[in-house]
Design a protein around this motif. Structure first.
Motif, PDB file in Angstrom:
ATOM      1  N   ASN A   1       0.816  -1.217   0.000  1.00  0.00           N
ATOM      2  CA  ASN A   1       0.000   0.000   0.000  1.00  0.00           C
ATOM      3  C   ASN A   1       0.851   1.269   0.000  1.00  0.00           C
ATOM      4  N   GLY A   2       2.172   1.099  -0.031  1.00  0.00           N
ATOM      5  CA  GLY A   2       3.067   2.250  -0.067  1.00  0.00           C
ATOM      6  C   GLY A   2       3.125   3.022   1.237  1.00  0.00           C
ATOM      7  N   MET A   3       2.873   2.329   2.342  1.00  0.00           N
ATOM      8  CA  MET A   3       2.868   2.983   3.656  1.00  0.00           C
ATOM      9  C   MET A   3       4.134   2.638   4.434  1.00  0.00           C
ATOM     10  N   THR A   4       4.626   3.619   5.178  1.00  0.00           N
ATOM     11  CA  THR A   4       5.702   3.341   6.128  1.00  0.00           C
ATOM     12  C   THR A   4       5.073   2.908   7.444  1.00  0.00           C
ATOM     13  N   GLN A   5       5.900   2.375   8.307  1.00  0.00           N
ATOM     14  CA  GLN A   5       5.411   2.024   9.643  1.00  0.00           C
ATOM     15  C   GLN A   5       4.891   3.269  10.352  1.00  0.00           C
ATOM     16  N   GLY A   6       5.590   4.379  10.168  1.00  0.00           N
ATOM     17  CA  GLY A   6       5.162   5.643  10.772  1.00  0.00           C
ATOM     18  C   GLY A   6       3.798   6.088  10.277  1.00  0.00           C
ATOM     19  N   ASP A   7       3.552   5.914   8.976  1.00  0.00           N
ATOM     20  CA  ASP A   7       2.243   6.265   8.401  1.00  0.00           C
ATOM     21  C   ASP A   7       1.139   5.467   9.084  1.00  0.00           C
ATOM     22  N   LEU A   8       1.345   4.158   9.194  1.00  0.00           N
ATOM     23  CA  LEU A   8       0.341   3.292   9.799  1.00  0.00           C
ATOM     24  C   LEU A   8       0.128   3.645  11.267  1.00  0.00           C
ATOM     25  N   CYS A   9       1.209   3.905  11.969  1.00  0.00           N
ATOM     26  CA  CYS A   9       1.108   4.235  13.397  1.00  0.00           C
ATOM     27  C   CYS A   9       0.372   5.552  13.623  1.00  0.00           C
ATOM     28  N   ARG A  10       0.640   6.537  12.793  1.00  0.00           N
ATOM     29  CA  ARG A  10      -0.062   7.818  12.926  1.00  0.00           C
ATOM     30  C   ARG A  10      -1.560   7.643  12.653  1.00  0.00           C
ATOM     31  N   LEU A  11      -1.874   6.851  11.653  1.00  0.00           N
ATOM     32  CA  LEU A  11      -3.271   6.602  11.313  1.00  0.00           C
ATOM     33  C   LEU A  11      -4.005   5.890  12.450  1.00  0.00           C
ATOM     34  N   LEU A  12      -3.324   4.936  13.089  1.00  0.00           N
ATOM     35  CA  LEU A  12      -3.942   4.136  14.156  1.00  0.00           C
ATOM     36  C   LEU A  12      -3.727   4.713  15.552  1.00  0.00           C
ATOM     37  N   LYS A  13      -2.882   5.750  15.638  1.00  0.00           N
ATOM     38  CA  LYS A  13      -2.514   6.325  16.939  1.00  0.00           C
ATOM     39  C   LYS A  13      -1.898   5.258  17.844  1.00  0.00           C
ATOM     40  N   LEU A  14      -0.943   4.515  17.257  1.00  0.00           N
ATOM     41  CA  LEU A  14      -0.200   3.488  17.989  1.00  0.00           C
ATOM     42  C   LEU A  14       1.269   3.882  18.020  1.00  0.00           C
ATOM     43  N   ASP A  15       1.964   3.424  19.033  1.00  0.00           N
ATOM     44  CA  ASP A  15       3.387   3.677  19.165  1.00  0.00           C
ATOM     45  C   ASP A  15       4.149   2.887  18.105  1.00  0.00           C
ATOM     46  N   ARG A  16       5.136   3.518  17.485  1.00  0.00           N
ATOM     47  CA  ARG A  16       5.899   2.858  16.426  1.00  0.00           C
ATOM     48  C   ARG A  16       6.672   1.649  16.954  1.00  0.00           C
ATOM     49  N   ALA A  17       7.188   1.723  18.159  1.00  0.00           N
ATOM     50  CA  ALA A  17       7.909   0.588  18.738  1.00  0.00           C
ATOM     51  C   ALA A  17       6.972  -0.608  18.907  1.00  0.00           C
ATOM     52  N   TYR A  18       5.728  -0.338  19.302  1.00  0.00           N
ATOM     53  CA  TYR A  18       4.745  -1.413  19.441  1.00  0.00           C
ATOM     54  C   TYR A  18       4.498  -2.069  18.086  1.00  0.00           C
ATOM     55  N   MET A  19       4.297  -1.260  17.044  1.00  0.00           N
ATOM     56  CA  MET A  19       4.033  -1.810  15.712  1.00  0.00           C
ATOM     57  C   MET A  19       5.240  -2.586  15.205  1.00  0.00           C
ATOM     58  N   SER A  20       6.421  -2.107  15.498  1.00  0.00           N
ATOM     59  CA  SER A  20       7.632  -2.822  15.110  1.00  0.00           C
ATOM     60  C   SER A  20       7.657  -4.205  15.757  1.00  0.00           C
ATOM     61  N   ASN A  21       7.279  -4.269  17.028  1.00  0.00           N
ATOM     62  CA  ASN A  21       7.234  -5.553  17.730  1.00  0.00           C
ATOM     63  C   ASN A  21       6.147  -6.467  17.186  1.00  0.00           C
ATOM     64  N   VAL A  22       5.020  -5.900  16.780  1.00  0.00           N
ATOM     65  CA  VAL A  22       3.956  -6.702  16.171  1.00  0.00           C
ATOM     66  C   VAL A  22       4.447  -7.277  14.848  1.00  0.00           C
ATOM     67  N   GLU A  23       5.058  -6.429  14.022  1.00  0.00           N
ATOM     68  CA  GLU A  23       5.523  -6.886  12.714  1.00  0.00           C
ATOM     69  C   GLU A  23       6.640  -7.914  12.822  1.00  0.00           C
TER      70      GLU A  23
END
Length: 68
Positions: free
Chosen positions: A19-41
Motif C-alpha cells: 500500500n506504499g505505507m511506512t510504519q510511521g504512516d500506519l502508526c499515525r493513522l492508528l494512533k499506535l506507538d511505532r515501537a509497538y508496531m515494530s514488535n507486532v511486525e
C-alpha cells in the motif's frame, strides 16, 4: 514468538508495503506507538483482536487476510 504471531506480522508488513505505507504512516493513522508496531511486525507482540481489526481497516483488507 509463535508461528501465528510471526505470520501475522509478516502479513501486516507485506500489505503495508504493498500500500506504499511506512510504519510511521500506519502508526499515525492508528494512533499506535511505532515501537509497538515494530514488535507486532516482528512477531514479538500479540495484538488484541480489536487492534487487528483496526489494522485491517487501515490497510483496507479483511482481518482474516492478516491472519492467513
Amino acid at each position: 514468538m509463535s508461528d501465528a504471531a510471526k505470520r501475522l506480522g509478516e502479513n501486516i508488513r507485506r500489505i503495508r508495503l504493498e500500500n506504499g505505507m511506512t510504519q510511521g504512516d500506519l502508526c499515525r493513522l492508528l494512533k499506535l506507538d511505532r515501537a509497538y508496531m515494530s514488535n507486532v511486525e516482528s512477531g514479538k507482540k500479540n495484538p488484541t483482536l480489536a487492534t487487528i481489526e483496526r489494522i485491517a481497516v487501515a490497510l483496507e483488507v479483511t482481518s482474516d487476510k492478516l491472519l492467513k
